[in-house]
Design a protein around this motif. Structure first.
Motif, PDB file in Angstrom:
ATOM      1  N   GLY A 118       0.630  -1.156  -0.071  1.00  0.00           N
ATOM      2  CA  GLY A 118      -0.052  -0.098   0.092  1.00  0.00           C
ATOM      3  C   GLY A 118       0.739   1.286   0.157  1.00  0.00           C
ATOM      4  N   ASP A 119       2.077   1.071   0.382  1.00  0.00           N
ATOM      5  CA  ASP A 119       2.904   2.435   0.234  1.00  0.00           C
ATOM      6  C   ASP A 119       3.135   2.773  -1.255  1.00  0.00           C
ATOM      7  N   LYS A 120       3.061   4.089  -1.473  1.00  0.00           N
ATOM      8  CA  LYS A 120       3.016   4.687  -2.910  1.00  0.00           C
ATOM      9  C   LYS A 120       4.223   4.837  -3.583  1.00  0.00           C
ATOM     10  N   GLY A 121       5.345   4.363  -2.900  1.00  0.00           N
ATOM     11  CA  GLY A 121       6.756   4.262  -3.657  1.00  0.00           C
ATOM     12  C   GLY A 121       7.464   5.488  -3.711  1.00  0.00           C
ATOM     13  N   GLY A 122       8.269   5.965  -4.507  1.00  0.00           N
ATOM     14  CA  GLY A 122       8.905   7.160  -4.551  1.00  0.00           C
ATOM     15  C   GLY A 122       9.234   7.617  -6.023  1.00  0.00           C
ATOM     16  N   GLY A 123       8.778   8.958  -6.157  1.00  0.00           N
ATOM     17  CA  GLY A 123       8.929   9.517  -7.624  1.00  0.00           C
ATOM     18  C   GLY A 123      10.611   9.748  -7.980  1.00  0.00           C
ATOM     19  N   ALA A 124      10.759  10.408  -9.232  1.00  0.00           N
ATOM     20  CA  ALA A 124      12.001  10.432  -9.910  1.00  0.00           C
ATOM     21  C   ALA A 124      12.690  11.504  -9.149  1.00  0.00           C
ATOM     22  N   HIS A 125      13.993  11.139  -8.632  1.00  0.00           N
ATOM     23  CA  HIS A 125      14.767  12.193  -8.109  1.00  0.00           C
ATOM     24  C   HIS A 125      16.399  11.617  -7.894  1.00  0.00           C
ATOM     25  N   CYS A 126      17.415  12.555  -7.507  1.00  0.00           N
ATOM     26  CA  CYS A 126      18.646  12.033  -7.228  1.00  0.00           C
ATOM     27  C   CYS A 126      18.823  12.350  -5.865  1.00  0.00           C
ATOM     28  N   ASP A 127      19.979  11.647  -5.172  1.00  0.00           N
ATOM     29  CA  ASP A 127      20.029  12.000  -3.897  1.00  0.00           C
ATOM     30  C   ASP A 127      21.407  12.842  -3.513  1.00  0.00           C
ATOM     31  N   TYR A 128      21.701  13.513  -4.292  1.00  0.00           N
ATOM     32  CA  TYR A 128      22.744  14.515  -4.023  1.00  0.00           C
ATOM     33  C   TYR A 128      22.139  15.508  -3.347  1.00  0.00           C
ATOM     34  N   LYS A 129      22.313  15.778  -1.850  1.00  0.00           N
ATOM     35  CA  LYS A 129      21.425  16.683  -1.219  1.00  0.00           C
ATOM     36  C   LYS A 129      22.454  17.546  -0.391  1.00  0.00           C
ATOM     37  N   ARG A 130      22.790  18.580  -0.629  1.00  0.00           N
ATOM     38  CA  ARG A 130      23.825  19.367   0.225  1.00  0.00           C
ATOM     39  C   ARG A 130      23.420  19.585   1.806  1.00  0.00           C
ATOM     40  N   TRP A 131      22.165  19.370   2.202  1.00  0.00           N
ATOM     41  CA  TRP A 131      21.813  19.549   3.439  1.00  0.00           C
ATOM     42  C   TRP A 131      21.908  18.487   4.482  1.00  0.00           C
ATOM     43  N   PRO A 148      23.894  14.922   5.856  1.00  0.00           N
ATOM     44  CA  PRO A 148      25.063  14.238   6.070  1.00  0.00           C
ATOM     45  C   PRO A 148      25.344  13.134   4.894  1.00  0.00           C
ATOM     46  N   VAL A 149      24.414  12.412   4.793  1.00  0.00           N
ATOM     47  CA  VAL A 149      24.376  11.074   3.662  1.00  0.00           C
ATOM     48  C   VAL A 149      24.369  11.594   2.262  1.00  0.00           C
ATOM     49  N   GLY A 150      24.056  12.698   2.000  1.00  0.00           N
ATOM     50  CA  GLY A 150      23.981  13.145   0.622  1.00  0.00           C
ATOM     51  C   GLY A 150      25.060  14.460  -0.031  1.00  0.00           C
ATOM     52  N   SER A 151      25.882  14.957   0.794  1.00  0.00           N
ATOM     53  CA  SER A 151      26.496  15.905   0.463  1.00  0.00           C
ATOM     54  C   SER A 151      27.968  15.880   0.199  1.00  0.00           C
ATOM     55  N   SER A 152      28.364  14.579   0.182  1.00  0.00           N
ATOM     56  CA  SER A 152      29.794  14.388  -0.434  1.00  0.00           C
ATOM     57  C   SER A 152      29.878  14.627  -1.806  1.00  0.00           C
ATOM     58  N   MET A 153      31.116  14.978  -2.514  1.00  0.00           N
ATOM     59  CA  MET A 153      31.301  15.282  -3.683  1.00  0.00           C
ATOM     60  C   MET A 153      31.821  14.038  -4.467  1.00  0.00           C
ATOM     61  N   ASN A 154      31.947  12.915  -3.890  1.00  0.00           N
ATOM     62  CA  ASN A 154      31.925  11.465  -4.429  1.00  0.00           C
ATOM     63  C   ASN A 154      31.503  10.296  -3.526  1.00  0.00           C
ATOM     64  N   PRO A 199      34.650  14.231   2.297  1.00  0.00           N
ATOM     65  CA  PRO A 199      33.830  14.287   3.353  1.00  0.00           C
ATOM     66  C   PRO A 199      32.424  14.834   3.192  1.00  0.00           C
ATOM     67  N   PRO A 200      31.433  14.566   3.757  1.00  0.00           N
ATOM     68  CA  PRO A 200      30.070  15.110   3.382  1.00  0.00           C
ATOM     69  C   PRO A 200      30.209  16.740   3.995  1.00  0.00           C
ATOM     70  N   ALA A 201      29.513  17.426   3.119  1.00  0.00           N
ATOM     71  CA  ALA A 201      29.859  19.103   3.213  1.00  0.00           C
ATOM     72  C   ALA A 201      28.873  19.453   4.495  1.00  0.00           C
ATOM     73  N   ALA A 202      27.951  18.586   4.782  1.00  0.00           N
ATOM     74  CA  ALA A 202      27.111  18.833   5.902  1.00  0.00           C
ATOM     75  C   ALA A 202      27.556  18.138   7.263  1.00  0.00           C
ATOM     76  N   GLY A 203      28.680  17.362   7.021  1.00  0.00           N
ATOM     77  CA  GLY A 203      29.215  16.669   8.392  1.00  0.00           C
ATOM     78  C   GLY A 203      28.780  15.246   8.541  1.00  0.00           C
ATOM     79  N   VAL A 209      41.833  17.301  -0.243  1.00  0.00           N
ATOM     80  CA  VAL A 209      40.555  17.126   0.430  1.00  0.00           C
ATOM     81  C   VAL A 209      39.719  17.721  -0.553  1.00  0.00           C
ATOM     82  N   ILE A 210      38.554  16.894  -1.073  1.00  0.00           N
ATOM     83  CA  ILE A 210      37.464  17.307  -2.358  1.00  0.00           C
ATOM     84  C   ILE A 210      36.350  17.843  -1.403  1.00  0.00           C
ATOM     85  N   ARG A 211      36.174  19.122  -1.235  1.00  0.00           N
ATOM     86  CA  ARG A 211      35.120  19.784  -0.833  1.00  0.00           C
ATOM     87  C   ARG A 211      33.919  20.066  -1.483  1.00  0.00           C
ATOM     88  N   GLY A 212      32.717  20.007  -1.027  1.00  0.00           N
ATOM     89  CA  GLY A 212      31.665  20.735  -1.668  1.00  0.00           C
ATOM     90  C   GLY A 212      31.005  21.819  -0.645  1.00  0.00           C
TER      91      GLY A 212
END
Length: 402
Positions: free
Chosen positions: A108-121, A123-129, A223-227, A386-389
């Motif tokens: 019954g869950d509606k799933g997830g729409g189209a997106h990418c997960d580079y997210k600058r805000w 910790p999990v998504g804000s690394s540059m690699n 490292p993730p830009a958000a920490g 160090v590669i920083r975003g």
């Protein structure tokens, strides 16, 4: 900061990953192993999962994440040698585990729409690699719900100036997305996906749970830009001696304070802003007690950018549009998370008021001593390997490329 990588992927697989943005290794886990891990995830979700406002089996997406990797039966997949080898082959660097995430989607869950997960805000998504390491524990098909990817969509995002100290990116145009395809993932497969690849997860039709591991790893030099997510000693101890290298930070104390290293980059020799504490008369970086933002955090905790923006506005009258994680140090009874910000156009005279002064790095070391944490932060901030975003606050999420 580079290290030795023992590749799991062939040269052709690495080339395919760079071209398409993903690579698949079939049958990482046997049918029995995938089923056993699925049962573990279901058991842990029933015991306690995010979001805590819902109760299994209500229709929703549940996660068992972060320090829960120490729970019985969940640890081994994070340090599985084939997973780590494939991840490090794709990254071109040794890896840090930035997120441990077991997902369970009830019927019954509606799933997830189209997106990418580079997210600058986040910790999990804000690394540059960084990459996903996705391991279905049920088939990801029309019955359970597929996992679709847009091949080559990672190329829609490009680094603007590769020689910059802090890297910035172009905004991807969703109108240019290549068509989505179904990689036909089966239980036990491994899908390694680039951070900028667009994907979606339509709902299924089954009356059974859809389960999978969606771990995320970043290169140790990015490292993730958000920490980083703050792992605890139990999570570290659950891993093998070899697997412990995957944990980037580990505390038995909370992150209580946050501070900002502000760099004036207008001249050949950088200067850094310190403020004198009114009570102790000691020099310190701008900042104070920090906090999590209330919205958009979920289980991905640790970022202090929103609070530090508020603090620097109050203390200095300075609006900081972005900042990038440097390191964590002990301060008092807790941990202080330190970020950096660099600008060539600061009003340095206006900022050098109310007990604030600018110091070159050599002046910092002379005034504070080379072993001082502030001097260490300045050295780390200026490391060229160090590669920083750019990290943003949760409230900036809809405008992260501005």
């Amino acid at each position: 900061m580079s290290g030795t990588v023992t590749p799991t992927l062939s040269a052709q697989q690495i080339a395919d990953y760079r071209e398409d943005g993903y690579v698949i290794l079939r049958n990482l886990l046997s049918a029995k192993e995938a089923d056993e891990l699925r049962r573990v995830v279901q058991k842990q979700v029933k015991r306690d999962a995010y979001p805590s406002t819902l109760k299994y089996p209500e229709s929703a997406k549940y996660t068992v994440s972060g320090n829960r990797l120490a729970d019985p039966g969940l640890t081994a997949i994070a340090e599985h040698p084939t997973v780590v080898g494939a991840v490090e082959s794709a990254l071109g660097q040794p890896a840090h585990l930035t997120a441990y995430v077991a997902y369970l989607r009830t019927p019954g869950d509606k799933g997830g729409g189209a997106h990418c997960d580079y997210k600058r805000w986040r910790p999990v998504g804000s690394s540059m690699n960084w990459v996903f390491a996705i391991i279905p524990l049920t088939d990801f098909d029309t019955e359970y719900g597929p996992f679709l990817v847009s091949p080559k969509s990672h190329k829609l995002t490009q680094v603007i100036d590769s020689d910059a100290h802090i890297l910035d990116l172009t905004r991807p145009d969703p109108e240019q997305l290549p068509d989505f395809i179904d990689p036909e993932l089966k239980a036990g497969d491994l899908l390694v996906v680039n951070e900028h690849v667009w994907h979606e997860a339509p709902p299924g039709t089954t009356t059974e749970d859809r389960c999978g591991i969606f771990n995320k790893y970043c290169a140790i030099d990015a490292p993730p830009a958000a920490g980083y997510y703050p792992y605890n000693p139990a999570a570290l101890d659950a891993l093998s001696d070899n697997g412990k290298r995957l944990i980037p930070v580990c505390f038995d104390k909370p992150i209580t304070t946050t501070r900002l290293l502000i760099e004036d980059a207008s001249s050949q020799e950088s200067k850094f802003l310190l403020r004198r504490d009114a009570e102790t008369n000691a020099w310190e970086l701008p900042g104070s007690e920090g906090w999590e933002e209330e919205k958009g955090v979920g289980w991905d905790v640790g970022a202090r950018i929103g609070s530090l923006q508020d603090i620097t506005q109050t203390q200095l009258g300075l609006e900081v549009p972005w900042m990038s994680y440097i390191e964590d140090v002990e301060e008092g009874d807790g941990i202080c998370r330190i970020y950096g910000f660099s600008d060539e156009n600061l009003d340095i005279d206006a900022l050098a008021n109310n007990g604030c002064e600018w110091f070159t790095k050599s002046e910092l070391k002379q005034r504070l001593g080379e072993s001082d944490a502030i001097c260490g932060a300045a050295d780390t901030w200026q490391q060229t390997d160090v590669i920083r975003g750019k990290g943003k606050a949760c409230r900036q999420s809809r405008h992260q490329f501005e």
